[in-house]
Write an enzyme that holds these catalytic residues in place. Sequence first.
Site, mmCIF file in Angstrom:
data_model
loop_
_atom_site.group_PDB
_atom_site.id
_atom_site.type_symbol
_atom_site.label_atom_id
_atom_site.label_comp_id
_atom_site.label_asym_id
_atom_site.label_seq_id
_atom_site.Cartn_x
_atom_site.Cartn_y
_atom_site.Cartn_z
ATOM 1 N N SER A 8 64.086 -36.861 -2.998
ATOM 2 C CA SER A 8 64.341 -36.609 -1.582
ATOM 3 C C SER A 8 65.003 -37.837 -0.978
ATOM 4 O O SER A 8 64.424 -38.932 -0.984
ATOM 5 C CB SER A 8 63.024 -36.310 -0.856
ATOM 6 O OG SER A 8 63.179 -36.570 0.524
ATOM 7 N N THR A 57 54.894 -12.461 15.503
ATOM 8 C CA THR A 57 54.921 -11.008 15.319
ATOM 9 C C THR A 57 55.168 -10.635 13.864
ATOM 10 O O THR A 57 54.902 -9.502 13.466
ATOM 11 C CB THR A 57 56.050 -10.354 16.158
ATOM 12 O OG1 THR A 57 57.257 -11.066 15.871
ATOM 13 C CG2 THR A 57 55.769 -10.424 17.642
ATOM 14 N N ASP A 91 61.164 -17.078 8.663
ATOM 15 C CA ASP A 91 61.893 -18.333 8.450
ATOM 16 C C ASP A 91 62.815 -18.245 7.239
ATOM 17 O O ASP A 91 63.961 -18.696 7.268
ATOM 18 C CB ASP A 91 60.899 -19.494 8.260
ATOM 19 C CG ASP A 91 59.963 -19.630 9.438
ATOM 20 O OD1 ASP A 91 60.280 -19.084 10.517
ATOM 21 O OD2 ASP A 91 58.901 -20.267 9.286
ATOM 22 N N TYR A 97 46.888 -21.152 12.947
ATOM 23 C CA TYR A 97 47.769 -20.062 12.499
ATOM 24 C C TYR A 97 46.964 -19.017 11.727
ATOM 25 O O TYR A 97 47.072 -17.820 11.986
ATOM 26 C CB TYR A 97 48.866 -20.654 11.611
ATOM 27 C CG TYR A 97 49.962 -19.681 11.218
ATOM 28 C CD1 TYR A 97 51.048 -19.459 12.052
ATOM 29 C CD2 TYR A 97 49.917 -18.998 10.001
ATOM 30 C CE1 TYR A 97 52.067 -18.584 11.699
ATOM 31 C CE2 TYR A 97 50.920 -18.110 9.640
ATOM 32 C CZ TYR A 97 51.993 -17.913 10.495
ATOM 33 O OH TYR A 97 52.991 -17.039 10.126
ATOM 34 N N GLU A 133 57.755 -14.242 18.584
ATOM 35 C CA GLU A 133 56.940 -15.312 17.997
ATOM 36 C C GLU A 133 55.572 -14.748 17.629
ATOM 37 O O GLU A 133 54.947 -14.031 18.433
ATOM 38 C CB GLU A 133 56.808 -16.425 19.037
ATOM 39 C CG GLU A 133 56.710 -17.796 18.467
ATOM 40 C CD GLU A 133 57.999 -18.274 17.822
ATOM 41 O OE1 GLU A 133 58.111 -18.136 16.580
ATOM 42 O OE2 GLU A 133 58.864 -18.786 18.536
ATOM 43 N N SER A 185 61.895 -26.546 8.141
ATOM 44 C CA SER A 185 62.519 -27.349 7.090
ATOM 45 C C SER A 185 62.056 -26.883 5.710
ATOM 46 O O SER A 185 62.816 -26.974 4.740
ATOM 47 C CB SER A 185 62.238 -28.836 7.294
ATOM 48 O OG SER A 185 60.859 -29.059 7.375
ATOM 49 N N SER A 186 60.840 -26.354 5.610
ATOM 50 C CA SER A 186 60.388 -25.919 4.277
ATOM 51 C C SER A 186 61.124 -24.669 3.816
ATOM 52 O O SER A 186 61.547 -24.578 2.654
ATOM 53 C CB SER A 186 58.870 -25.731 4.222
ATOM 54 O OG SER A 186 58.443 -24.844 5.211
HETATM 55 C C1 GLA Z 1 55.788 -19.962 11.383
HETATM 56 C C2 GLA Z 1 55.779 -18.959 10.227
HETATM 57 C C3 GLA Z 1 56.585 -17.700 10.597
HETATM 58 C C4 GLA Z 1 56.134 -17.135 11.936
HETATM 59 C C5 GLA Z 1 56.091 -18.237 13.006
HETATM 60 C C6 GLA Z 1 55.535 -17.772 14.318
HETATM 61 O O1 GLA Z 1 57.085 -20.463 11.564
HETATM 62 O O2 GLA Z 1 56.333 -19.534 9.066
HETATM 63 O O3 GLA Z 1 56.480 -16.740 9.567
HETATM 64 O O4 GLA Z 1 54.892 -16.493 11.825
HETATM 65 O O5 GLA Z 1 55.328 -19.354 12.570
HETATM 66 O O6 GLA Z 1 56.401 -16.867 14.924
#
Ligand code: GLA
Length: 347
Positions: A58, A27, A159, A208, A25, A114-115
């Site tokens: 949607s 990383t 993701d 973030y 997570e 979801s995105s």
């Molecule tokens: C979000 C971001 C990912 C990742 C995670 C944390 O989901 O979209 O790229 O950085 O946070 O692990």
Amino acid sequence: MFQEIFKTLPEAVGTAPGRVNLLGEHTDYSEGYVLPAPLPYSTTVEAAKAKGVVEAYSETLKELRARPIGQGPEGDFLDYLAGVLWALKQAGHPVDGARFYIKSTLPMGAGLSSSAALEVAALKALRSLYRLELDDKALALLAQKAEVEYVGVRCGVMDQMVAALGELGKALFLDTRTLEYALYPLPMGTKLLVLDPGIPRRLAEAGYNERRRECEEAARLLGVRALRDVADLCFVESLPEPLLKRARHVVSENQRVLLGVEALKRGDKEGFGRLMYLSHRSLSQDFEVSLPELDLLVEKAKEAGALGAKLTGAGFGGAVVALVLSAEETRFKEALTRLYPGLRVLG
Ligand code: GLA
């Protein structure tokens, strides 16, 4: 239905799943290792060609949005679809507009990606609609480009990669620097459960971006390209706080991913679960992206017998992923929903 909204039939369809992240997570933007797994919840996009316009309905939001191709983002769900068309055009693919009908079994805003699922599902539909020569990895990179450069969210690549390449029942090991990947079956006789307490995200985007800046600054002070290049924890000791804690999380988390892969290869469910608890502790104490509610939920999951549990995704809210013995699933769910009557358990 597509036909009811657009008075024409769909010409292509794409589907992509949501995900949990088991280890690795925060990383991916330090070029490190990640270990997500897809969920049995997904987004499906039906599509048809359209001239000069991007339009989408949607089913979840019961909303139809449209805008001319070439226009910038407006902060709505259409951004993801306009974004993937924009990314395809940027990469030189011969696409025009499209109409999309979106249906999803994936909860939005719970940190389950979801995105990314929407972007990858739309790109799969567009790939067949416009007969584009793109493999799944290329699709994931275009989805990430859309999210970062069009939608304006500075995410990593995890993701979108798992939405494009993941297989149900398997964890996806990904080296986010080289994009090499491998799939490993989850331990026999175990089940992944998502525990969603429905906590609204608090300052998630600002937090973030701040963590990203801190990791970049730590790498700069250590004289490396990214924290991925720090091979041992002893090297971070020279950093000032809070950079020391942030770097300690990233370096130790990368190690946990590699250890986790070894545990999966051995079928060592207890060992894998322990790494998930350690990951959560590091995310909470060193990376400081957890919330007291999530820490407590992980603790309660442990008391109820989970092999492992941790927050999943960016944190600052969202959900917890727990690894439980399949034979214990019903008892585990009952124990937790007794404690948290409003808890949504997915799995
Ligand atoms: C979000 C971001 C990912 C990742 C995670 C944390 O989901 O979209 O790229 O950085 O946070 O692990």
